[in-house]
Motif scaffolding. Structure first.
Motif, mmCIF file in Angstrom:
data_model
loop_
_atom_site.group_PDB
_atom_site.id
_atom_site.type_symbol
_atom_site.label_atom_id
_atom_site.label_comp_id
_atom_site.label_asym_id
_atom_site.label_seq_id
_atom_site.Cartn_x
_atom_site.Cartn_y
_atom_site.Cartn_z
ATOM 1 N N ARG A 68 0.839 -1.207 0.000
ATOM 2 C CA ARG A 68 0.000 0.000 0.000
ATOM 3 C C ARG A 68 0.869 1.250 0.000
ATOM 4 O O ARG A 68 0.565 2.236 -0.679
ATOM 5 C CB ARG A 68 -0.863 0.059 1.262
ATOM 6 N N LEU A 91 3.731 1.562 -1.261
ATOM 7 C CA LEU A 91 4.301 1.767 -2.593
ATOM 8 C C LEU A 91 3.231 2.172 -3.602
ATOM 9 O O LEU A 91 3.533 2.375 -4.771
ATOM 10 C CB LEU A 91 5.026 0.505 -3.057
ATOM 11 N N GLY A 92 1.981 2.260 -3.150
ATOM 12 C CA GLY A 92 0.936 2.811 -4.007
ATOM 13 C C GLY A 92 -0.035 1.804 -4.586
ATOM 14 O O GLY A 92 -0.882 2.165 -5.397
ATOM 15 N N LEU A 93 0.072 0.540 -4.160
ATOM 16 C CA LEU A 93 -0.839 -0.464 -4.727
ATOM 17 C C LEU A 93 -2.258 -0.239 -4.211
ATOM 18 O O LEU A 93 -2.493 -0.178 -3.009
ATOM 19 C CB LEU A 93 -0.373 -1.880 -4.327
#
Lengths: 232, 254
Positions: free
Chosen positions: A191, A193-195
């Motif tokens: 999350r 890392l932007g997922l």
């Protein structure tokens, strides 16, 4: 934006935590897989830890794992230092604490206790390094001859180390801490890392739960089975 | 729903001003109707305090219909009280039973200093918005509504993020006093729309820089913010903010 600005911003700091966290997750697979070679004695009664000692010798002597080891230590120290810094910084943001806490109603206890769980793991790591890594790498240890080659008898060292019940207890407690640390950390890293796609998040969450149970379980079984002479 | 009245024991944080240390005062309130809102119950207590010649409890409120984001009480350990997806003004006394003890505290965060009693200074949020939470375009004449196509799903996600009323409950609930849910809602609602894309990178960088400057903590994805948000803003927005920030931070040359 300057690199320094990026890495000192709150998202940048978490980015480091997430990246190093995923690196350490990958390392755990290698470590657990290699150490699981001790269980070869269950399948072959003539093994006597040979497969494990050979695998450990390969990791200690081949140039690629040795280079990766440098990266691993950089990752570990970055994760530890950044984690502790973030923990103290974040704790300082509240000021006066609440009389009644929100507690477990809105979040899981282990997601709020990553600093504590990580500190337990750090204390364990120091013990673990002193017991195995430092003797094997620097101070020297007993050797056995396998296929005409002198290799460190790490299997023998495990057997003697895990005779002590307190050592087994500390290792099992560390595995439990690791399980909870991973249960939050695995999916949180992605999350950070932007997922955010639900398709992938579902996979990451499922994989994270399976990983958090399996890997610590495999690790915990090592001191336990050594202590009770299930392998040897 | 059956109407009933109740007697309650209130423990309320009282603090004269920013400098005062503050303390809890205990108040007994009686004959409170289950149909009252929580703020009306405080109003009743304040009327009594004024009649008795003491200082009424200061608290923020404005619209009292759950859309302005002014009310901000931390009730029994949860921002906006026990109900989900509700602001304090929309919390009704039927959430409580006769004889209950209710502890009321202000939002606690260094970035939200207490002004008086239950009122906190949330101007840090205004400064975050001022740093980039807008689009700067010469609008000219109104264009045809369909000239810029927007996917329905993105429009819906953007609208859901734009629901944020900036009350600060996310900060109050977060163990790190992080404003990430707020910032992520403001960044997401513009990043998802074509109108927001020209300033997409500078917006996220500037707003995050301001958030850090204001002294909020960083996000550890515990999910407490999402659980207390009266507008049920999704934590998915935080992952979007992370992605927006990382891609802007690693590529923007400014």
């Amino acid at each position: 934006m300057k690199w320094s600005e990026f890495f000192t911003s709150s998202v940048g700091k978490k980015f480091i935590m997430g990246l190093t966290g995923i690196t350490l997750i990958l390392f755990l697979v290698v470590h657990a897989g290699l150490n699981a070679c001790i269980f070869a004695t269950l399948l072959d009664e003539n093994d006597h830890g040979e497969m494990f000692n050979k695998a450990a010798h390969f990791m200690g002597s081949n140039v690629i794992p040795r280079l990766l080891e440098i990266g691993l230590f950089l990752g570990i120290f970055l994760h530890i230092i950044q984690g502790l810094v973030l923990e103290f910084q974040n704790r300082s943001k509240r000021g006066i604490s609440y009389k009644v806490n929100y507690g477990n109603r809105g979040s899981k206890w282990y997601s709020r206790s990553m600093g504590l769980l990580g500190t337990i793991l750090l204390i364990f790591l120091i013990l673990h390094w002193v017991q195995f890594w430092i003797p094997s790498r620097f101070t020297g240890m007993e050797e056995v001859t396998i296929d005409g080659k002198q290799v460190h008898d790490l299997f023998g060292l495990m057997k003697t180390t895990f005779e002590e019940p307190w050592v087994v207890l500390v290792y099992v407690l560390a595995c439990i801490s690791l399980a909870y640390h991973l249960l939050h950390g695995f999916q949180s890293a992605f999350r950070t890392l932007g997922l955010r796609s639900n398709r992938y998040l579902r996979i990451v969450k499922g994989l994270g739960i399976a990983f958090s149970i399996l890997i610590p379980l495999v690790f915990a079984l090592m001191p336990i089975s050594m202590h009770f002479h299930w392998v040897g | 729903m059956e109407h009933y009245t109740m007697n309650l024991n209130l423990q309320v944080w009282r603090q004269k001003n920013k400098q005062d240390k503050g303390h809890f005062d205990t108040y007994q309130v009686s004959n409170i109707s289950s149909e009252m809102s929580f703020l009306e119950m405080i109003d009743v207590l304040n009327e009594r305090l004024i009649r008795e010649g003491s200082d009424p409890i200061a608290f923020d409120h404005d619209c009292r219909e759950g859309i302005c984001g002014m009310c901000s009480m931390y009730i029994n350990g949860k921002p906006h009280g026990p109900w989900e997806g509700t602001t304090t003004c929309q919390l009704h006394m039927r959430a409580f039973r006769d004889g209950d003890t209710i502890v009321v505290e202000p939002w606690r965060a260094k970035a939200f200093p207490v002004i008086k009693d239950l009122m906190v200074d949330r101007s840090a949020f205004d400064r975050i918005i001022q740093s980039g939470g807008y689009i700067s375009v010469n609008t000219g004449n109104a264009v045809d509504g369909n000239s810029i196509p927007v996917e329905k799903e993105k429009a819906d996600a953007s609208f859901a993020a734009a629901m944020c009323i900036g009350c600060g409950a996310c900060v109050a609930a977060c163990k790190n006093s992080s404003a990430m849910l707020f910032v992520s809602a403001k960044v997401s609602h513009l990043a998802l729309l074509p109108q927001g894309s020209p300033e997409r990178k500078t917006r996220v960088l500037d707003m995050m820089a301001q958030m850090d400057k204001e002294g909020f903590g960083s996000c550890t994805n515990t999910g407490a913010c999402e659980a207390v948000c009266p507008k049920e803003i999704s934590i998915t927005n935080i992952a979007r903010l992370n992605a927006e920030y990382i891609s802007a931070g690693l590529t923007e040359d400014k």
